[in-house]
Write an enzyme that holds these catalytic residues in place. Sequence first.
Site, PDB file in Angstrom:
ATOM      1  N   TYR A 165      33.707 -35.954  -5.804  1.00 21.73           N
ATOM      2  CA  TYR A 165      32.456 -36.401  -6.415  1.00 21.73           C
ATOM      3  C   TYR A 165      32.488 -37.883  -6.785  1.00 21.73           C
ATOM      4  O   TYR A 165      31.448 -38.537  -6.783  1.00 21.73           O
ATOM      5  CB  TYR A 165      32.130 -35.558  -7.642  1.00 21.73           C
ATOM      6  CG  TYR A 165      31.524 -34.214  -7.299  1.00 21.73           C
ATOM      7  CD1 TYR A 165      31.006 -33.965  -6.031  1.00 21.73           C
ATOM      8  CD2 TYR A 165      31.486 -33.184  -8.221  1.00 21.73           C
ATOM      9  CE1 TYR A 165      30.460 -32.737  -5.704  1.00 21.73           C
ATOM     10  CE2 TYR A 165      30.930 -31.947  -7.906  1.00 21.73           C
ATOM     11  CZ  TYR A 165      30.426 -31.734  -6.650  1.00 21.73           C
ATOM     12  OH  TYR A 165      29.877 -30.513  -6.324  1.00 21.73           O
ATOM     13  N   ASP A 166      33.649 -38.424  -7.118  1.00 20.68           N
ATOM     14  CA  ASP A 166      33.741 -39.866  -7.314  1.00 20.68           C
ATOM     15  C   ASP A 166      33.385 -40.592  -6.017  1.00 20.68           C
ATOM     16  O   ASP A 166      32.580 -41.527  -6.007  1.00 20.68           O
ATOM     17  CB  ASP A 166      35.148 -40.264  -7.755  1.00 20.68           C
ATOM     18  CG  ASP A 166      35.342 -40.145  -9.258  1.00 20.68           C
ATOM     19  OD1 ASP A 166      34.334 -40.122  -9.992  1.00 20.68           O
ATOM     20  OD2 ASP A 166      36.500 -40.070  -9.705  1.00 20.68           O
ATOM     21  N   ILE A 167      34.009 -40.168  -4.929  1.00 21.75           N
ATOM     22  CA  ILE A 167      33.711 -40.780  -3.641  1.00 21.75           C
ATOM     23  C   ILE A 167      32.276 -40.456  -3.226  1.00 21.75           C
ATOM     24  O   ILE A 167      31.556 -41.306  -2.686  1.00 21.75           O
ATOM     25  CB  ILE A 167      34.694 -40.307  -2.564  1.00 21.75           C
ATOM     26  CG1 ILE A 167      36.127 -40.729  -2.928  1.00 21.75           C
ATOM     27  CG2 ILE A 167      34.317 -40.858  -1.190  1.00 21.75           C
ATOM     28  CD1 ILE A 167      36.338 -42.216  -3.029  1.00 21.75           C
TER      29      ILE A 167
END
Length: 394
Positions: A165-167
């Site tokens: 989810y960061d990416i």
Amino acid sequence: MLPLMKMKVLDISQIMAGPYCTMVLGDLGADVIKVEKNGGDDSRQMGPYVNDESTCFAQINRNKKSISLNLKEEEGREIFYRLAKEADVIVENYRTGVAKKLKVDYETIKTINPGIIYCSISGYGQTGPYSHKGGFDLVAQGMTGLMSMTGEPGRRPLKTGIAVYDIGAGITAVYSILAAYIHKLSTGEGQHVDVAIAECGLPWFTWEAAAFFAEGTVPEPTGWRHRVSAPYQAIKVRDGYIMLGCANQRNWERLCHEVIGRPDLLEDPRFISNYQRGQNVEALEALLEEIFIHDTREAWLAKCDQAGVPAGPINDFAQALDDPHYQARGMVQEMDHPVIGRMKTIGFASKLSGTPPQIRRPAPLYAQHTDEIMTELGFEQAHCEVLRRKGVIK
């Protein structure tokens, strides 16, 4: 000539989501200035290290310049405003409200530069009941339901192997910024782009949404198997496992005829259609593994390739990067870093025939380009030294 060479970006984000976004923009040609706080991006303190330089930071901050500004000081903000006046894009991932407190928020910046595209990446977005909370990738994986689908039935919930989810927030920010930039090119108008880590992955749950909205089916973990298709899963062979992808009837028929030599399975009522195979996946898996266990991974993959049946190895990361296909496609690149030395990095997923992405510079050392950028802004060296003694710049 790179496609974004006329785009000027200020990156006041850190760690992963924002820096990934600005790295991609930089790979596509944007002029990215990373504005770092005193001490620099927190990922500079994350190992492993080579010659005391963080390789985590180096992997996600190529194609950027670095200036250190203390945005808590009025003089630091004034320098930032001068940079912002000439910028097309600002990317930040402060906790909601912090940018406003520092007076570098969208409402402030748009009075200086009405055409600014200001992208905020936060845990839960700029609005809604959770907007005040800090958010992290791991929390988002739990909140969105992803971890309830990952792993084996009845076992402890599992996160994904990477910070998906960061990416994902970084990727969402990239295409949102590009859409806003196209709008700006035709109208001159800027806008605020609001990206939430806990939200960016929900649109990916397309098949799950189809079943839930149509039938109320809540997806559960299926381990190494697919939720709908079969056989579309890991299969045990003599020396490990392979991934077998018979997601449609034609591939199933090829598997039975040309790979395992069991055309009789096509007449078995349990396996007559993809739906039936999915309903009877445990019996199907047991039957297939009785066959596949008699030969090696390499042998079965060769047979699948010859028959046109999608299949592949289950590589570890080292094996993946050593795969001749990824090597041939340039997915492992090399660059020279002033401290780390010659280093390898992940290549570009986008293959553009006319304007391919490029690594034009390695990740910057902390505050490496401060003097260069200050000179471009018209500051004399003596003034820079005064600001440095005050702690406004480094």
